[in-house]
Write a protein that holds these residues in place. Structure first.
Motif: not given
Length: 292
Positions: A33, A39, A96, A100, A131
């Motif tokens: 991540l 990110t 986002l 992911i 997240v």
């Protein structure tokens, strides 16, 4: 004389993925991540939006305040201004959250992930936890900075912010949670759809298009059940988390009609949790059944 030795069977639990603990999966997903440029960019944009819109709104707060605002009204104005960037931050969080998971499908990295974690459940749980937690922390820090930046600007416009007000801080935390829940809901959509463009489109549709549709329907029909149904949509429930209503009137949402339901913050929280749980459950079921 020749002796035959039967090789002893060996088990490589970690190679098969069955012996990988959730802590190891969580650490691996955290490395992935934070190593993604998307990110970092999304977190940066979220922070800039939350701080920038708060500063801009505070500089123009005389438009909202007037000269006869009571202390409670000034608090409501302050919350409205400090959380002004939250809907825009939710849009970025939606992108986002979808990226992911769909990004891994697009690059094929998801095969390596599910090879290491063949049961797949812990991998998906780790992803959605990170997240949500990451987005919440970034948003909360940005909103705290926004509050510090906006407070002196508001004071210069005649709006005195009471930093000892518990409802004020509850709204700040609620706004950060709203951004985080949006990211997790979008993650669920992305895991279901798997395609990057389609996942992002669906996420933006939920966050941006759905309120427009209900706004048009409310203006055309004006029935109580439409207002009530809108309360259970993610964008409206998210807004209720950081709303600061005065005598039942909100500066952040449209007024309801007689007989319509208005969610309390704790009820809105349950609604958002329900959205996350349902979408994640569907995504998990599909991920377990589909080939990668």
């Amino acid at each position: 004389m020749t002796t035959t030795t039967t090789p002893r069977p060996t088990t490589h639990a970690h190679a098969a993925g069955s012996g990988v603990s959730f802590a190891h999966v969580l650490r691996s997903e955290w490395i992935k991540l934070r190593s993604l440029r998307s990110t970092a960019w999304c977190f940066a944009v979220i922070a800039v939006l939350l701080i920038g819109f708060a500063a801009l709104g505070a500089a123009l707060s005389s438009v909202f305040a007037g000269s006869e605002a009571t202390p409670e009204q000034q608090q409501s104005i302050a919350v409205t201004i400090i959380t002004f960037g939250s809907p825009f931050a939710q849009l970025v969080a939606a992108v986002l959250g979808a990226l992911i998971i769909t990004g891994e499908y697009g690059t094929g990295m998801i095969r390596s992930t599910f090879t290491a974690v063949p049961r797949r459940t812990s991998a998906l749980v780790a992803k959605i936890v990170l997240v949500g937690a990451g987005t919440f922390v970034v948003s909360l820090v940005a909103l705290a900075i926004a509050l510090l930046v906006a407070t002196p600007l508001l004071a210069g416009q005649g709006v005195d912010v009471d930093l000892a007000d518990g409802r004020l801080w509850a709204s700040v935390v609620g706004a950060a949670a709203a951004v985080a829940f949006t990211a997790m809901i979008s993650f669920g959509l992305g895991a279901i759809i798997r395609n990057g463009a389609a996942g992002i489109a669906a996420a933006i549709g939920v966050v941006f298009v759905l309120p427009i549709i209900f706004g048009i329907a409310q203006g055309l029909v004006g029935k109580g059940w439409i207002y009530t149904l809108n309360e259970f949509t993610p964008p409206q429930a998210a807004t209720r988390l950081y709303d600061y209503p005065l005598d039942g009137t909100s500066m952040l949402t449209m007024p309801g009609v007689d007989g319509s339901l208005v969610l309390e913050p704790w009820q809105a929280l349950l609604v958002l949790v329900g959205w996350v749980v349902v979408l994640f459950a569907v995504a998990l079921a599909l991920v377990k059944r589909r080939d990668v």
